[in-house]
Scaffold this active site. Sequence first.
Site, short mmCIF file in Angstrom:
data_model
loop_
_atom_site.label_atom_id
_atom_site.label_comp_id
_atom_site.label_asym_id
_atom_site.label_seq_id
_atom_site.Cartn_x
_atom_site.Cartn_y
_atom_site.Cartn_z
N ASP A 1 0.85 -1.20 0.00
CA ASP A 1 0.00 0.00 0.00
C ASP A 1 0.89 1.24 0.00
O ASP A 1 1.86 1.30 0.74
CB ASP A 1 -0.89 -0.03 1.26
CG ASP A 1 -1.75 1.21 1.39
OD1 ASP A 1 -2.06 1.84 0.35
OD2 ASP A 1 -2.12 1.55 2.53
N ASN B 1 -0.79 4.63 -0.48
CA ASN B 1 -1.55 5.85 -0.18
C ASN B 1 -2.29 5.78 1.15
O ASN B 1 -3.20 6.54 1.42
CB ASN B 1 -2.50 6.19 -1.33
CG ASN B 1 -3.57 5.12 -1.50
OD1 ASN B 1 -3.41 4.00 -0.98
ND2 ASN B 1 -4.64 5.45 -2.20
N ASP C 1 -4.45 3.64 2.56
CA ASP C 1 -5.85 3.22 2.73
C ASP C 1 -5.93 1.74 3.15
O ASP C 1 -7.02 1.16 3.18
CB ASP C 1 -6.68 3.49 1.47
CG ASP C 1 -6.17 2.69 0.27
OD1 ASP C 1 -5.16 1.97 0.40
OD2 ASP C 1 -6.80 2.79 -0.80
N ASP D 1 -1.62 -1.32 -3.90
CA ASP D 1 -1.97 -0.58 -5.12
C ASP D 1 -0.85 -0.69 -6.17
O ASP D 1 0.21 -1.24 -5.91
CB ASP D 1 -2.28 0.89 -4.78
CG ASP D 1 -1.29 1.45 -3.76
OD1 ASP D 1 -0.08 1.37 -4.04
OD2 ASP D 1 -1.73 1.95 -2.70
N ASP E 1 -4.25 -11.09 -15.36
CA ASP E 1 -5.25 -12.11 -15.09
C ASP E 1 -6.49 -11.75 -15.91
O ASP E 1 -6.90 -10.59 -15.93
CB ASP E 1 -5.59 -12.08 -13.59
CG ASP E 1 -5.87 -13.45 -13.04
OD1 ASP E 1 -6.62 -14.19 -13.70
OD2 ASP E 1 -5.38 -13.77 -11.95
N ASP F 1 -8.31 -17.24 -16.29
CA ASP F 1 -9.04 -17.77 -15.15
C ASP F 1 -10.05 -18.84 -15.56
O ASP F 1 -10.79 -18.65 -16.53
CB ASP F 1 -9.78 -16.58 -14.50
CG ASP F 1 -10.42 -16.92 -13.18
OD1 ASP F 1 -9.70 -17.07 -12.19
OD2 ASP F 1 -11.67 -17.05 -13.14
N GLU G 1 -5.69 -21.59 -16.50
CA GLU G 1 -6.00 -22.18 -15.19
C GLU G 1 -7.13 -23.17 -15.34
O GLU G 1 -8.22 -22.83 -15.80
CB GLU G 1 -6.42 -21.10 -14.19
CG GLU G 1 -6.59 -21.67 -12.80
CD GLU G 1 -7.76 -21.08 -11.99
OE1 GLU G 1 -7.71 -21.13 -10.75
OE2 GLU G 1 -8.76 -20.61 -12.60
N HIS H 1 -3.17 -17.69 -4.82
CA HIS H 1 -4.08 -16.96 -3.92
C HIS H 1 -5.29 -17.81 -3.52
O HIS H 1 -6.13 -17.33 -2.76
CB HIS H 1 -4.54 -15.69 -4.62
CG HIS H 1 -5.31 -15.99 -5.88
ND1 HIS H 1 -4.73 -16.59 -6.99
CD2 HIS H 1 -6.60 -15.83 -6.20
CE1 HIS H 1 -5.63 -16.77 -7.92
NE2 HIS H 1 -6.79 -16.31 -7.47
N ASP H 2 -5.41 -19.02 -4.05
CA ASP H 2 -6.54 -19.89 -3.71
C ASP H 2 -6.13 -21.05 -2.81
O ASP H 2 -6.98 -21.86 -2.43
CB ASP H 2 -7.15 -20.49 -4.99
CG ASP H 2 -7.78 -19.43 -5.89
OD1 ASP H 2 -8.31 -18.45 -5.37
OD2 ASP H 2 -7.74 -19.62 -7.12
C1 GLC Z 1 -10.24 -18.83 -10.16
C2 GLC Z 1 -9.52 -17.82 -9.29
C3 GLC Z 1 -10.28 -17.65 -8.02
C4 GLC Z 1 -11.65 -17.13 -8.36
C5 GLC Z 1 -12.36 -18.05 -9.36
C6 GLC Z 1 -13.55 -17.37 -9.96
O1 GLC Z 1 -10.20 -20.11 -9.64
O2 GLC Z 1 -8.19 -18.20 -9.08
O3 GLC Z 1 -9.63 -16.79 -7.11
O4 GLC Z 1 -12.42 -17.01 -7.20
O5 GLC Z 1 -11.54 -18.42 -10.43
O6 GLC Z 1 -13.17 -16.37 -10.85
CA CA Z 2 -3.63 1.78 -1.35
#
Ligand code: GLC
Ligand code: CA
Length: 538
Positions: free
Chosen positions: A25, A27, A29, A33, A102, A203, A245, A316-317
């Site tokens: 971050d 700024n 908040d 960013d 993405d 995705d 993915e 991230h999943d």
């Molecule tokens: C993919 C992403 C995930 C998202 C899902 C729906 O699996 O990695 O984070 O929630 O698709 O877009």
């Molecule tokens: Ca920020």
Amino acid sequence: MLDKTKRDWWKSAVFYQIYPKSFQDTNGDGVGDLRGIIGRLDYLEKLGVDGIWLSPVYASPHKDNGYDISDYRAIHPLFGTMADMDELLAEANRRGLTIIMDLVLNHSSDQHPWFLEAKSGRDNPYHDYYIWRDGTPDCPPNDMKAVFGGSAWTYVPELGQYYFNQFSPWQPDLNWENPTLRRELYDMIRFWVDKGVGGFRLDAIDKLGKDPDRGASGNCPRLHEYMRELRREAFREDTLVTVGEAWGTGVEEAKQYANSDGSELSMIFQFEHTFLDQVDKWGKIPLPLVKLKRCYEQWQHGLAGRGWNSLFLNNHDLPRIVSRWGDDGTYRMESAKMLAMMCHGMQGTPYIYQGEELGMTNIRLSIEAYDDLEIKNHFQEELAKGRTPEEIMPSIYTWGRDNARTPMQWTGGDWAGFSTVKPWLPVNPNYMEINVESALADPDSVFYFYQKLIALRKRYPVFRDGSFTLLDPEDGSCCAYTRDTAGEHLLIVCNFTAEEQPEICPEAFRGAEVLLCNYRDAAGPLRPYEARMLYQKA
Ligand code: GLC
Ligand code: CA
């Protein structure tokens, strides 16, 4: 530096995934960013990666942190402006860092103007951009379930119709059968390519070809026709990196997606290795190492010379790998390095998820402190089944996606140097010990181990080209394999336990050069979580 004018340059590359909300971050908040990313490019250059996979930064109501896009051509004000994005692209490209955006092509946000139009009337030209079936309020077309809970069908009373949503009602599925929609998406992709984006992470790509009337959520026949059209119409440059993915894809299907003839995508990002210690999405069983090794072997052999895989342990999943397959207590550093070596030694393109290079760990929060819609829906659904919070929380500690989404730990200072205010998601309390500042000051840190792995991949062609041979397949304590070309031989040995294990060293590697080890020397029995990499010229 890699020659990125070459068609398959990404076969020698290593990518780094940034989850922008949690990276840096600037700024005040409490949310990461684009300027934060620009400010940290030096760090990524030091690590040695070749590119960045940027999780979504588009305009979005953030029901699913940007995986619900309401304008594919705009930057979410939370992250900055289009000028910031242009600057990020320029700065990154100047340093030889390719940016992969993405791209969510399976669904949009329910706030996207297309969807607002689509649900305003059956005759609206945008109606057919989505998937509709007639029905009555109490009787959905079928019992298909959404990934994040509830039905995959949502009723719109004014139309007397249901729309199809494979993830959540806020993420209506786009109708890929409609050629006008496809054309709009291709034009949008060209908009980003023209800006200097070097590729895309696609995705949930397996869900594009679906047949809801048959209950099929993905992998349907037209899917590969769409992939080839995408390649022809949108991904025209041979040097663009396209990563699909696909949670539900096996080796055979992957050969098509990631075909080395270049007719579809550059590579597949599949998850088979991540299912083995799960009974279902929320139930944990011990990692069956023998099965994991067989799984890797099958993929390494299956795609050799036919297609290309991604190599990853985190995103991230997924929960943090050191908490999942390693030991996030006594042997945190050793096991983080061991897992890294196991993964980076194989054939494919490695992806490092932010904080993985520090050995960041899972977190435990109270249910109110979580943000992820999947976690919240799961908690409510289980409560409704009569389970108590005490029974439900352990599965969230183990599998919850917010484990990976806590802010990046830069320093031991306030908010881990991520922000100057309380961040959108709590900082992991171990930030005083685990952070970039201390990792950079310690020559034995996990960071420098990753840096070495990345450099080795650049230096020795065997990482890209070598054939894969699994050693001792039935050994449930260690994972060992070789990679071989006519001119080079590589041996990787990883102890997956906290106990000493007998040495593994085939005759051909006696006296070979030690390229890397997570202990001071690489001789004798294997110490807890020890990882060794040996190299021999033919
Ligand atoms: C993919 C992403 C995930 C998202 C899902 C729906 O699996 O990695 O984070 O929630 O698709 O877009
Ligand atoms: Ca920020």
